[in-house]
Scaffold this active site. Structure first.
Site, PDB file in Angstrom:
ATOM      1  N   LYS A  35       0.845  -1.199   0.000  1.00  0.00           N
ATOM      2  CA  LYS A  35       0.000   0.000   0.000  1.00  0.00           C
ATOM      3  C   LYS A  35       0.876   1.244   0.000  1.00  0.00           C
ATOM      4  O   LYS A  35       1.880   1.314   0.713  1.00  0.00           O
ATOM      5  CB  LYS A  35      -0.895  -0.029   1.239  1.00  0.00           C
ATOM      6  CG  LYS A  35      -1.881   1.116   1.368  1.00  0.00           C
ATOM      7  CD  LYS A  35      -2.744   0.886   2.616  1.00  0.00           C
ATOM      8  CE  LYS A  35      -3.833   1.925   2.769  1.00  0.00           C
ATOM      9  NZ  LYS A  35      -4.712   1.641   3.935  1.00  0.00           N
ATOM     10  N   SER A 112      -9.302   1.549   3.045  1.00  0.00           N
ATOM     11  CA  SER A 112      -8.437   2.272   2.138  1.00  0.00           C
ATOM     12  C   SER A 112      -7.325   1.422   1.521  1.00  0.00           C
ATOM     13  O   SER A 112      -6.559   1.904   0.687  1.00  0.00           O
ATOM     14  CB  SER A 112      -7.791   3.443   2.890  1.00  0.00           C
ATOM     15  OG  SER A 112      -6.980   2.951   3.969  1.00  0.00           O
ATOM     16  N   SER A 136      -9.877  -0.717   7.311  1.00  0.00           N
ATOM     17  CA  SER A 136      -9.315  -0.590   5.964  1.00  0.00           C
ATOM     18  C   SER A 136      -8.631  -1.836   5.437  1.00  0.00           C
ATOM     19  O   SER A 136      -8.226  -1.872   4.270  1.00  0.00           O
ATOM     20  CB  SER A 136      -8.353   0.599   5.904  1.00  0.00           C
ATOM     21  OG  SER A 136      -9.083   1.802   5.999  1.00  0.00           O
TER      22      SER A 136
END
Length: 403
Positions: A35, A112, A136
């Site tokens: 990420k 996210s 997330s």
């Protein structure tokens, strides 16, 4: 990122040369997608916003979480799109687009950690490194039919990770199978612990009411399968005495998260004037208005909720909840205003217990509604991550044996 539906942020050629020089270890042969909140040496960290890259230097070292996974043998194959500054649960990004959800085409991947989930679901990576502040990892795992771990708060160092809300932020992994989740998580967690195994399951009626009727109908049998796999009983007594307490817990969580997010990023926002998508912009605007008194009141209530959860999870209990209220929303729901604050609130009611108590949680692919994945969330006492991972493997083995 020329194609907004590809989850990758390309690495520069000199870095790509190093990607396949991973040492031998338990993760040898497994591909790692990271990420874009985590530093990778020699590669800009974007945090989902172009202005962040413009105002920050290129890191010289890997984030500790990245370093641990690479030291265990994982080969880094790319960085992945994140929602802006990790403050969303949808999985879209106003600047870079929405990564694909192959398990639910035409639907949001969840955020996210959207790009990491997408990369794993697409088979482009075996391990997706992400963060979980308010769901997330758990939400995209649920939407994409994957396994995902949110570790105990503080268990995985966050050095070299763009923060959002320090008292809730965690770093964990997303995988396609439970065994890889256990192996990758062991590398990430560091020094192993040996907590007692799960002794009973709590499936409180009041919290389950936060999910949709069809979600409850599909996931209730999954709780039975989990109990059978672990050889334990199920307790469905309410978690809270007061019917309004779950909503108060949600408000407490969102207040503290927003206050901390503004303390973390407010000065940068005021100095750098980044352009945010509408949802993220609105959340930061609201966060700027919160006071220390707001934070203090919420903190006092958080302590009461954490104490209650600590009592309920003592003695090897595990809290079983839907990982999300329902399956992934359609992409155009967000575009045309169909996904609103009420949807976000419904998700946070289910994800906030782990955050408020600093507990680890795992999302397990556990069923489908009209062919769309649903995840079951399991929460245990802080520090009992290994017991949670063993339960995930036991559940997966049990499900495979029934097929």
């Amino acid at each position: 990122m020329t194609d907004p539906f590809v989850p990758w942020i390309p690495l520069r050629e000199p870095d790509a040369v190093q990607l396949h020089r991973a040492p031998a270890g338990p993760l040898t042969g497994l591909r790692l997608a990271v990420k874009d909140l985590f530093d990778v040496a020699g590669t800009p960290t974007g945090a989902g916003n172009p202005r962040w890259i413009e105002t920050h230097g290129v890191p010289e070292a890997d984030a500790e979480a990245v370093a641990r996974l690479r030291a265990a043998g994982a080969s880094l194959v790319g960085k992945t799109i994140t929602d802006e500054l990790a403050w969303s649960l949808n999985g879209s990004n106003a600047h870079y687009g929405t990564p694909e959800n192959p398990a639910a085409p035409g639907r949001l991947p969840g955020g996210s950690s959207s790009g990491s989930a997408s990369a794993v679901a697409l088979g482009l990576a075996d391990i997706g490194l992400g963060t979980d502040t308010g769901g997330s990892i758990r939400v995209p795992a649920s939407y994409c039919g994957l396994f995902g771990l949110r570790p105990s708060h503080g268990r995985v160092p966050l050095d070299g990770v763009v923060p959002l809300s320090a008292s809730f932020d965690t770093a964990g992994v997303i995988t396609r199978d439970a065994e890889t989740l256990r192996t990758a998580s062991a590398a990430l967690l560091g020094e192993p612990r040996r907590p007692a195994p799960i002794a009973r399951i709590l499936a409180p009626r009041d919290v389950w009411e936060a999910a949709r009727t069809e979600t409850r109908a599909v996931l209730a049998p999954a709780v039975e399968r989990l109990a059978s796999a672990l050889g334990v009983a199920i307790d469905r007594a309410p978690l809270f005495e007061d019917a309004d307490e779950l909503e108060r817990a949600r408000v407490t969580y969102t207040t503290i998260q927003a206050y901390e997010a503004w303390q973390t990023h407010g000065a940068w926002i005021e100095a750098s004037s980044p352009e945010f998508g509408p949802g993220v912009a609105a959340r930061f605007a609201n966060a700027a208005r919160l006071t220390e008194d707001d934070r203090d009141r919420a903190t006092r209530h958080r302590e009461r909720v954490a104490d209650l959860l600590g009592e309920r999870l003592a003695g090897g209990a595990a809290l079983a909840l839907p990982a999300a209220p329902g399956p992934a929303p359609m992409l155009d729901q967000e575009t045309h205003g169909g996904f609103d604050a009420l949807d976000r609130e419904a998700i946070v009611r289910l994800t906030c217990p782990a955050g408020l108590s600093g507990a680890p949680a795992v999302a397990l692919p556990a069923g489908e509604v009209t062919g769309l994945p649903l995840g079951l969330q399991l929460v245990v006492s802080p520090g009992s991550d290994e017991a949670l991972l063993e339960a995930a493997v036991a559940f997966a083995v049990h499900v495979r044996a029934r097929r």
